[in-house]
Design an enzyme around this catalytic site. Structure first.
Site, PDB file in Angstrom:
ATOM      1  N   HIS A  82      49.365  20.928  78.154  1.00  0.00           N
ATOM      2  CA  HIS A  82      49.154  22.290  77.660  1.00  0.00           C
ATOM      3  C   HIS A  82      48.020  22.942  78.437  1.00  0.00           C
ATOM      4  O   HIS A  82      47.003  22.320  78.704  1.00  0.00           O
ATOM      5  CB  HIS A  82      48.792  22.270  76.168  1.00  0.00           C
ATOM      6  CG  HIS A  82      48.753  23.625  75.545  1.00  0.00           C
ATOM      7  ND1 HIS A  82      49.856  24.200  74.948  1.00  0.00           N
ATOM      8  CD2 HIS A  82      47.755  24.535  75.438  1.00  0.00           C
ATOM      9  CE1 HIS A  82      49.531  25.393  74.498  1.00  0.00           C
ATOM     10  NE2 HIS A  82      48.257  25.624  74.778  1.00  0.00           N
ATOM     11  N   ASP A 161      50.303  29.099  62.890  1.00  0.00           N
ATOM     12  CA  ASP A 161      49.819  29.547  64.193  1.00  0.00           C
ATOM     13  C   ASP A 161      50.527  30.812  64.650  1.00  0.00           C
ATOM     14  O   ASP A 161      49.915  31.695  65.247  1.00  0.00           O
ATOM     15  CB  ASP A 161      49.979  28.442  65.249  1.00  0.00           C
ATOM     16  CG  ASP A 161      49.370  28.879  66.577  1.00  0.00           C
ATOM     17  OD1 ASP A 161      48.147  29.136  66.590  1.00  0.00           O
ATOM     18  OD2 ASP A 161      50.095  29.007  67.564  1.00  0.00           O
ATOM     19  N   ARG A 168      45.121  37.308  65.443  1.00  0.00           N
ATOM     20  CA  ARG A 168      43.924  37.165  66.298  1.00  0.00           C
ATOM     21  C   ARG A 168      44.030  38.056  67.524  1.00  0.00           C
ATOM     22  O   ARG A 168      43.038  38.622  67.990  1.00  0.00           O
ATOM     23  CB  ARG A 168      43.772  35.704  66.724  1.00  0.00           C
ATOM     24  CG  ARG A 168      43.305  34.788  65.613  1.00  0.00           C
ATOM     25  CD  ARG A 168      43.513  33.336  65.977  1.00  0.00           C
ATOM     26  NE  ARG A 168      42.817  32.970  67.192  1.00  0.00           N
ATOM     27  CZ  ARG A 168      43.210  32.003  68.033  1.00  0.00           C
ATOM     28  NH1 ARG A 168      44.294  31.302  67.781  1.00  0.00           N
ATOM     29  NH2 ARG A 168      42.511  31.739  69.100  1.00  0.00           N
ATOM     30  N   SER A 183      44.664  25.985  67.111  1.00  0.00           N
ATOM     31  CA  SER A 183      45.951  26.572  67.509  1.00  0.00           C
ATOM     32  C   SER A 183      46.667  25.653  68.508  1.00  0.00           C
ATOM     33  O   SER A 183      47.843  25.306  68.328  1.00  0.00           O
ATOM     34  CB  SER A 183      45.683  27.954  68.127  1.00  0.00           C
ATOM     35  OG  SER A 183      46.783  28.396  68.875  1.00  0.00           O
ATOM     36  N   LYS A 187      49.865  22.642  67.515  1.00  0.00           N
ATOM     37  CA  LYS A 187      51.182  22.706  68.164  1.00  0.00           C
ATOM     38  C   LYS A 187      51.477  21.414  68.909  1.00  0.00           C
ATOM     39  O   LYS A 187      52.598  20.903  68.895  1.00  0.00           O
ATOM     40  CB  LYS A 187      51.235  23.903  69.119  1.00  0.00           C
ATOM     41  CG  LYS A 187      51.338  25.231  68.382  1.00  0.00           C
ATOM     42  CD  LYS A 187      51.362  26.413  69.310  1.00  0.00           C
ATOM     43  CE  LYS A 187      50.021  26.680  69.930  1.00  0.00           C
ATOM     44  NZ  LYS A 187      49.820  27.994  70.488  1.00  0.00           N
TER      45      LYS A 187
HETATM   46  N1  URA Z   1      46.600  29.072  73.630  1.00  0.00           N
HETATM   47  C1  URA Z   1      47.014  28.790  72.374  1.00  0.00           C
HETATM   48  O1  URA Z   1      48.065  28.195  72.170  1.00  0.00           O
HETATM   49  N2  URA Z   1      46.230  29.203  71.339  1.00  0.00           N
HETATM   50  C2  URA Z   1      45.077  29.856  71.519  1.00  0.00           C
HETATM   51  O2  URA Z   1      44.423  30.179  70.553  1.00  0.00           O
HETATM   52  C3  URA Z   1      44.654  30.148  72.833  1.00  0.00           C
HETATM   53  C4  URA Z   1      45.433  29.724  73.878  1.00  0.00           C
END
Ligand code: URA
Length: 425
Positions: A82, A161, A168, A183, A187
Site C-alpha cells: 500500500h 473508512d 475528511r 484508514s 483496509k
Molecule cells: N490513504 C488512505 O487509504 N487513507 C488515508 O487516510 C490516506 C491515504
C-alpha cells in the site's frame, strides 16, 4: 453515552476508552452519529492526536464495520502493498507482477486517484476492457490460477473508512497520523494478506511533508500490523518530485511496460526492485536486488502482467497503444544548469487540470492526457533542451506553458535524490 461528550473529551486532549471509540464509529456507520459531529471529532483528533492504544482501537473497530477477506484458499504467504499516495506512482503496476513472477501470490485491492494523486485502478482502466470489479470468488480463483490480481476495493470492506475518508476529504482532516494510520491499516487488515509492505511517501507531493512525521506514521502502521499478526514493513520514499517520468493514466501504463521490459529509467527500476526484494522477503523468499531485476529482463514479470490483463478482460493490443492525446507540447529549458525541483503536488494538479486526475470524486477522467518528463531532479539541462512533454486533448495556451515552466526549478548545483529514504520494520 452522548456523542458531544466524546467530542469534547477528545477536544480537551483526553484519552478515549475503547467503548467510546467503538460507540462513535459504529454509530457513524449506523447513521446515528451525523456527519457534522464526526467532522468535529476528526478535527479534534487532528489537533489533539491519539494514543497508540486509541489508534489500535480505532483501527480494529473500523475493520469490524465490514467484511474481512479470507485468502486462506490461496496457498503460500500472501503479500500486499500500500502506498500513502503520490504523483506518477506506478509502483503497483510493476511490483505486483514482479513479486508474483517469483511464485509469491499477490491479491491486491487498490483505490482511485483524487486531487493531485493518481490511483492504480484508473491506470488499469485505461486499458480497454480491463475489469476492476470482481467478485471475491473470482478474485481468489484468479490468484490461485495465475498468482496475481488487482481489483477495486469491495464496498463491503471497512464501511467506516468509506464514509470517514469522504468526510475528511472535505473537512481538511486527511493529513493526520491517527486517521491515516487507521484508514490504511483497517483496509489492509480486512483485505486478508499475511504480510504487508507499506510505502510511506514523504515530501511536497505527499500527506507527510517531513521525515519526522513520515517516520511516526510508518512506525504506527507497522506496529498496528504486527499487533494483529501481520508481518509488516514500511519504506519511507521520496515524493518531492513525481515518481519516474510520467503522470497520467495511459502514460503511466506505458512507463510501467517499459520498466517491466527492463527499458525503464534506471532510478525507478532500481527503486522498484529494492521494494520487490523487501516484499519477497516478507513472503520468506530471499533474493538479491540483482536477482529481482533479472525478472524484468527475462520477461517473467511482463508475462505475469499480461496474464493479469487477459484474465481481467483487458485487450493486449490496446495495452501497448500510445497515448492518443491530440496535442503534444514540448516544454524547453530557458536556463542552463541542473534541475533542482519538480514539485510533485504542482505537477499532479497540472495533470489533473489536463483531465488526468479528479478534482472531485464524480469527475470523468481523460486517460490519454498527462505529462512526460525528459529531465528529473539532479540532471543537467541546457537552454532549449526539452524538459517535459504535455499531452493534452485541448489546445495548450502559452500561459499554461509559462505556468508549467515556473515550476521547473533550475540551479547551478547538481542535487542527489534518494528514492528509498528509510526502512522501518
Ligand atoms: N490513504 C488512505 O487509504 N487513507 C488515508 O487516510 C490516506 C491515504
Amino acid at each position: 453515552m452522548r456523542t458531544v461528550d466524546v467530542i469534547q473529551k477528545k477536544r480537551d486532549g483526553l484519552e478515549l476508552t475503547s467503548d467510546e471509540i467503538k460507540w462513535l464509529i459504529e454509530g457513524y456507520v449506523a447513521g446515528t452519529v451525523p456527519d457534522y459531529q464526526m467532522a468535529a471529532f476528526a478535527m479534534a483528533v487532528y489537533f489533539k492526536g491519539m494514543s497508540t492504544r486509541e489508534i489500535s482501537d480505532l483501527t480494529m473497530t473500523m475493520v469490524g464495520t465490514g467484511q474481512q477477506i479470507d485468502l486462506s484458499a490461496i496457498s503460500g504467504v500472501k503479500v500486499d502493498k500500500h502506498s500513502t499516495g503520490g504523483v506518477g506512482d506506478k509502483v503497483t503496476l510493476v511490483l505486483v507482477p514482479l513479486v508474483a513472477s517469483f511464485g509469491v501470490p499477490v491479491a491486491k485491492m487498490s483505490g482511485r486517484g483524487l486531487g493531485h494523486t493518481g490511483g492504480t485502478l484508473d491506470k488499469l482502466e485505461s486499458i480497454k476492457g480491463f475489469q476492476i470489479e470482481r467478485s471475491q470468488e473470482e478474485f481468489i480463483e484468479q490468484v490461485q490460477n495465475i498468482g496475481l490480481s488487482v481489483i477495486g476495493q469491495s464496498d463491503q470492506l471497512v464501511k467506516a473508512d468509506k464514509l470517514l475518508y469522504a468526510l475528511r476529504d472535505v473537512t481538511a482532516t486527511v493529513d493526520t497520523i491517527p486517521l491515516i494510520a487507521s484508514s490504511v491499516m483497517s483496509k489492509k487488515i480486512a483485505a486478508g494478506a499475511d504480510s504487508i509492505l507499506l510505502d510511506v511517501t514523504v515530501g511536497e507531493g505527499a500527506f507527510m511533508k517531513n521525515l519526522e512525521d513520515a517516520r511516526a506514521l510508518a512506525r504506527t502502521m507497522v506496529d498496528l500490523g504486527k499487533a494483529v499478526g501481520r508481518r509488516t514493513t514500511a519504506v519511507i520514499t521520496d515524493m518531492s518530485q513525481p515518481l519516474g517520468t510520467s503522470i497520467g493514466n495511459r502514460l503511466e501504463i506505458l512507463e510501467a511496460l517499459d520498466i517491466l521490459q527492463g527499458k525503464g529509467r534506471e532510478d525507478v527500476t532500481e527503486f522498484i526492485c529494492e521494494l520487490g526484494q523487501i516484499m519477497l522477503g516478507l513472503a520468506n523468499v530471499e533474493k538479491t536486488v540483482k536477482e529481482v531485476r533479472e525478472h524484468l529482463f527475462d520477461g517473467s514479470a511482463l508475462q505475469k502482467f499480461e496474464a493479469m490483463v487477459v484474465a481481467q478482460g483487458g485487450d493486449l493490443e490496446d495495452l501497448y497503444r500510445s497515448s492518443s492525446a491530440k496535442y503534444v507540447v514540448e516544454v524547453t529549458a530557458d536556463e542552463v544548469g541542473y534541475i533542482s525541483e519538480l514539485p510533485a503536488m504542482e505537477f499532479g494538479l497540472f495533470a489533473m487540470r489536463l483531465g488526468a486526475g479528479r478534482a472531485v470524486k464524480t469527475d470523468v477522467l481523460d486517460f490519454e492526457t498527462g505529462i512526460v518528463f525528459e529531465k528529473k531532479v539532479g540532471e543537467p539541462v541546457k537552454i532549449g533542451e526539452i524538459v517535459a512533454k504535455i499531452y493534452a486533448n485541448e489546445k495548450i495556451s502559452q500561459e499554461l506553458v509559462t505556468e508549467f515552466k515556473k515550476n521547473v526549478k533550475i540551479s547551478n548545483e547538481p542535487k542527489k535524490v534518494r528514492e528509498i529514504i528509510e526502512v522501518i520494520a
